[in-house]
Design an enzyme around this catalytic site. Sequence first.
Site, PDB file in Angstrom:
ATOM      1  N   PHE A 122       0.849  -1.196   0.000  1.00  0.00           N
ATOM      2  CA  PHE A 122       0.000   0.000   0.000  1.00  0.00           C
ATOM      3  C   PHE A 122       0.882   1.243   0.000  1.00  0.00           C
ATOM      4  CE2 PHE A 122      -2.128   3.364   2.493  1.00  0.00           C
ATOM      5  CZ  PHE A 122      -3.183   3.620   1.620  1.00  0.00           C
ATOM      6  N   GLU A 126       4.628  10.161   1.057  1.00  0.00           N
ATOM      7  CA  GLU A 126       5.611  10.810   0.173  1.00  0.00           C
ATOM      8  C   GLU A 126       6.524  11.678   1.038  1.00  0.00           C
ATOM      9  OE1 GLU A 126       3.532  12.886  -2.952  1.00  0.00           O
ATOM     10  OE2 GLU A 126       2.272  11.142  -3.375  1.00  0.00           O
ATOM     11  N   GLY A 130       3.506  12.805   5.268  1.00  0.00           N
ATOM     12  CA  GLY A 130       3.570  11.679   6.208  1.00  0.00           C
ATOM     13  C   GLY A 130       2.281  11.670   7.004  1.00  0.00           C
ATOM     14  N   PHE A 155       9.083   5.191   1.604  1.00  0.00           N
ATOM     15  CA  PHE A 155       8.949   4.275   2.759  1.00  0.00           C
ATOM     16  C   PHE A 155       7.877   3.208   2.534  1.00  0.00           C
ATOM     17  CE2 PHE A 155      10.055   8.011   5.868  1.00  0.00           C
ATOM     18  CZ  PHE A 155      11.365   7.969   5.445  1.00  0.00           C
ATOM     19  N   ASP A 239      -8.113   2.741   9.666  1.00  0.00           N
ATOM     20  CA  ASP A 239      -8.877   2.358  10.871  1.00  0.00           C
ATOM     21  C   ASP A 239      -8.916   0.838  10.990  1.00  0.00           C
ATOM     22  OD1 ASP A 239      -9.452   4.924  11.593  1.00  0.00           O
ATOM     23  OD2 ASP A 239     -11.504   4.936  10.819  1.00  0.00           O
ATOM     24  N   GLN A 278      13.296  -9.215  44.136  1.00  0.00           N
ATOM     25  CA  GLN A 278      11.971  -8.589  44.027  1.00  0.00           C
ATOM     26  C   GLN A 278      11.943  -7.484  42.951  1.00  0.00           C
ATOM     27  OE1 GLN A 278      10.248  -6.484  47.432  1.00  0.00           O
ATOM     28  NE2 GLN A 278       8.525  -7.909  47.289  1.00  0.00           N
ATOM     29  N   GLY A 340      24.011  -6.363  30.715  1.00  0.00           N
ATOM     30  CA  GLY A 340      24.993  -6.070  29.651  1.00  0.00           C
ATOM     31  C   GLY A 340      24.805  -6.909  28.403  1.00  0.00           C
ATOM     32  N   GLU A 363       1.629   3.888  10.277  1.00  0.00           N
ATOM     33  CA  GLU A 363       0.153   3.813  10.237  1.00  0.00           C
ATOM     34  C   GLU A 363      -0.492   4.775  11.233  1.00  0.00           C
ATOM     35  OE1 GLU A 363      -1.830   0.104   9.591  1.00  0.00           O
ATOM     36  OE2 GLU A 363      -0.072  -0.694   8.559  1.00  0.00           O
TER      37      GLU A 363
HETATM   38  C1  LIG Z   1       9.683   1.355   8.126  1.00  0.00           C
HETATM   39  C2  LIG Z   1       8.527   2.137   7.583  1.00  0.00           C
HETATM   40  C3  LIG Z   1       7.568   1.505   6.816  1.00  0.00           C
HETATM   41  C4  LIG Z   1       6.501   2.241   6.280  1.00  0.00           C
HETATM   42  N1  LIG Z   1       5.586   1.619   5.458  1.00  0.00           N
HETATM   43  C5  LIG Z   1       4.681   2.377   4.793  1.00  0.00           C
HETATM   44  C6  LIG Z   1       3.840   1.813   3.786  1.00  0.00           C
HETATM   45  O1  LIG Z   1       3.876   0.596   3.536  1.00  0.00           O
HETATM   46  N2  LIG Z   1       2.991   2.621   3.105  1.00  0.00           N
HETATM   47  C7  LIG Z   1       2.908   3.959   3.352  1.00  0.00           C
HETATM   48  O2  LIG Z   1       2.124   4.638   2.689  1.00  0.00           O
HETATM   49  N3  LIG Z   1       3.670   4.536   4.321  1.00  0.00           N
HETATM   50  C8  LIG Z   1       4.559   3.788   5.040  1.00  0.00           C
HETATM   51  N4  LIG Z   1       5.361   4.359   5.990  1.00  0.00           N
HETATM   52  C9  LIG Z   1       5.194   5.766   6.310  1.00  0.00           C
HETATM   53  C10 LIG Z   1       4.663   6.029   7.720  1.00  0.00           C
HETATM   54  O3  LIG Z   1       3.293   5.706   7.802  1.00  0.00           O
HETATM   55  C11 LIG Z   1       4.989   7.468   8.089  1.00  0.00           C
HETATM   56  O4  LIG Z   1       6.396   7.528   8.311  1.00  0.00           O
HETATM   57  C12 LIG Z   1       4.238   7.956   9.314  1.00  0.00           C
HETATM   58  O5  LIG Z   1       2.879   8.148   9.002  1.00  0.00           O
HETATM   59  C13 LIG Z   1       4.781   9.256   9.888  1.00  0.00           C
HETATM   60  O6  LIG Z   1       4.993  10.200   8.885  1.00  0.00           O
HETATM   61  P1  LIG Z   1       6.408  10.959   8.769  1.00  0.00           P
HETATM   62  O7  LIG Z   1       7.456   9.928   8.837  1.00  0.00           O
HETATM   63  O8  LIG Z   1       6.383  11.833   7.607  1.00  0.00           O
HETATM   64  O9  LIG Z   1       6.499  11.807  10.092  1.00  0.00           O
HETATM   65  P2  LIG Z   1       5.897  13.283  10.295  1.00  0.00           P
HETATM   66  O10 LIG Z   1       4.471  13.301   9.874  1.00  0.00           O
HETATM   67  O11 LIG Z   1       6.814  14.282   9.685  1.00  0.00           O
HETATM   68  O12 LIG Z   1       5.947  13.410  11.879  1.00  0.00           O
HETATM   69  C14 LIG Z   1       7.103  13.885  12.565  1.00  0.00           C
HETATM   70  C15 LIG Z   1       6.717  14.103  14.047  1.00  0.00           C
HETATM   71  O13 LIG Z   1       5.635  15.039  14.153  1.00  0.00           O
HETATM   72  C16 LIG Z   1       4.549  14.454  14.868  1.00  0.00           C
HETATM   73  N5  LIG Z   1       3.263  14.847  14.294  1.00  0.00           N
HETATM   74  C17 LIG Z   1       2.949  15.006  12.967  1.00  0.00           C
HETATM   75  N6  LIG Z   1       1.655  15.326  12.828  1.00  0.00           N
HETATM   76  C18 LIG Z   1       1.115  15.330  14.048  1.00  0.00           C
HETATM   77  C19 LIG Z   1      -0.201  15.605  14.559  1.00  0.00           C
HETATM   78  N7  LIG Z   1      -1.230  15.898  13.752  1.00  0.00           N
HETATM   79  N8  LIG Z   1      -0.393  15.547  15.895  1.00  0.00           N
HETATM   80  C20 LIG Z   1       0.641  15.266  16.734  1.00  0.00           C
HETATM   81  N9  LIG Z   1       1.907  15.004  16.311  1.00  0.00           N
HETATM   82  C21 LIG Z   1       2.139  15.053  14.996  1.00  0.00           C
HETATM   83  C22 LIG Z   1       4.729  12.943  14.700  1.00  0.00           C
HETATM   84  O14 LIG Z   1       4.114  12.224  15.749  1.00  0.00           O
HETATM   85  C23 LIG Z   1       6.239  12.805  14.705  1.00  0.00           C
HETATM   86  O15 LIG Z   1       6.691  12.773  16.042  1.00  0.00           O
HETATM   87  C24 LIG Z   1       6.391   3.635   6.572  1.00  0.00           C
HETATM   88  C25 LIG Z   1       7.362   4.258   7.371  1.00  0.00           C
HETATM   89  C26 LIG Z   1       8.419   3.543   7.863  1.00  0.00           C
HETATM   90  C27 LIG Z   1       9.456   4.268   8.696  1.00  0.00           C
END
Ligand SMILES: Cc1cc2nc3c(=O)[nH]c(=O)nc-3n(C[C@H](O)[C@H](O)[C@H](O)COP(=O)(O)OP(=O)(O)OC[C@H]3O[C@@H](n4cnc5c(N)ncnc54)[C@H](O)[C@@H]3O)c2cc1C
Length: 385
Positions: A122, A126, A130, A155, A239, A278, A340, A363
Amino acid sequence: MEYFLNEQQKMIKSLARRIAEEKILPVRAELDEKEEFPWAIMKDLADADMFRVFIPEEYEGLGGGCLELCLVTEELSRACSGVAISYAASALGSFLLLEYGSEEQKRKYLPDIASGKRLAAFALTESTAGSDASAIRTTAERERGGYVINGTKQFITNGGEAEIYTVIALTDKTRGPRGASAFLIEKDTPGFSFGKKERKMGIRASSTRELIFRNCLVPEENMIGREGMGFIMTMRLLDKSRPGVGAQAVGLAQGALEAAVDYARNRVQFGHPIISLQAVQLMLADMAIQVEAARLLVYAAARTIDNGAKKFTEESAMAKVFASDTAMKVTTDAVQIFGGVGYMKDYPIEKMMRDAKITQIYEGSNQALRTAIASELRKRKGMQE
Ligand SMILES: Cc1cc2nc3c(=O)[nH]c(=O)nc-3n(C[C@H](O)[C@H](O)[C@H](O)COP(=O)(O)OP(=O)(O)OC[C@H]3O[C@@H](n4cnc5c(N)ncnc54)[C@H](O)[C@@H]3O)c2cc1C
């Protein structure tokens, strides 16, 4: 704990456990070290009909739902989360097709996904989009009897390994979130290529790649659902899929807890096994409580979905957030109990801690999901039944 699983669910869970113990445990360290995609294990899972679990019977599946998918993912993740997510990502790549695909699309693609012959993926994320998925820039322009796709996805789990991709792209740049649509794109489509494979902290057996689309012509019949429905369908898909990330986290935490108990029984300091201290007992007890609570929340969210609830955004987000925070805490505490040697690569526990981190990020990051839960709470009026 009694989870009230039916006979088929118990069978699926124990089969997944057997595969995990026989096929994954012996190679997990090597897969992690070499960052190698687990093709042999995908084949074992296919032979054991594990990819049929989340596909309806009419498309050559076993007709299970979210809970069955969670049971398999949990058991695989107990051994190796990188393998588990390679399996679960194929379900993620199939969800829009299952929910919104035409009969023709389902007949064409689902039997191959069910048999494990072809993996799915899926693609939403981009570099500019994110957590804010509405910021995607990949476009799908109507041309030459189909849609021409241009853009780069980042990603993407199973990128390069999967053969069937569900891709979200803008069919109308002027309409914001209402301007996105979903497409099925096959691996060998001209104009579709792959960028670099990411080098990761954890889940290193899984493959994470860029997908690059340059004037990639996709036939009209490959659109899933209606034009402009891409985001709405995606929000619903996430969801539905989040309990699966919760299950990945529960499996990881369970594996770490078992390893920590085992180690504490055998490690002798001051003349006694450290499990008689404990301070260690209290840590183990807390870990066990958290794992059970996380599992119950994940199963409850999965059952809510499978029983046909109309809205389950909160339940699903809560299960994912709680289970992933649990996995991070429990794996970190497990490293502490190992002392360790827990920090060394000779033991599996440092890998589990590295693997756990991603469950808090993808997700929907846990912060973004907490914000979504809070926004649901704000909408509520009065007491809940
Ligand atoms: C190993 C891996 C596999 C992945 N697989 C897929 C895939 O198969 N398909 C796909 O489409 N995507 C995939 N992703 C993308 C992934 O879903 C996103 O990385 C994720 O949604 C976060 O987006 P970002 O990395 O751009 O972080 P950002 O959105 O830039 O977030 C950076 C920081 O800001 C915070 N933040 C951003 N918006 C908010 C908000 N509204 N409220 C509070 N805090 C916020 C975040 O919590 C985070 O701490 C993958 C990512 C990784 C690392």
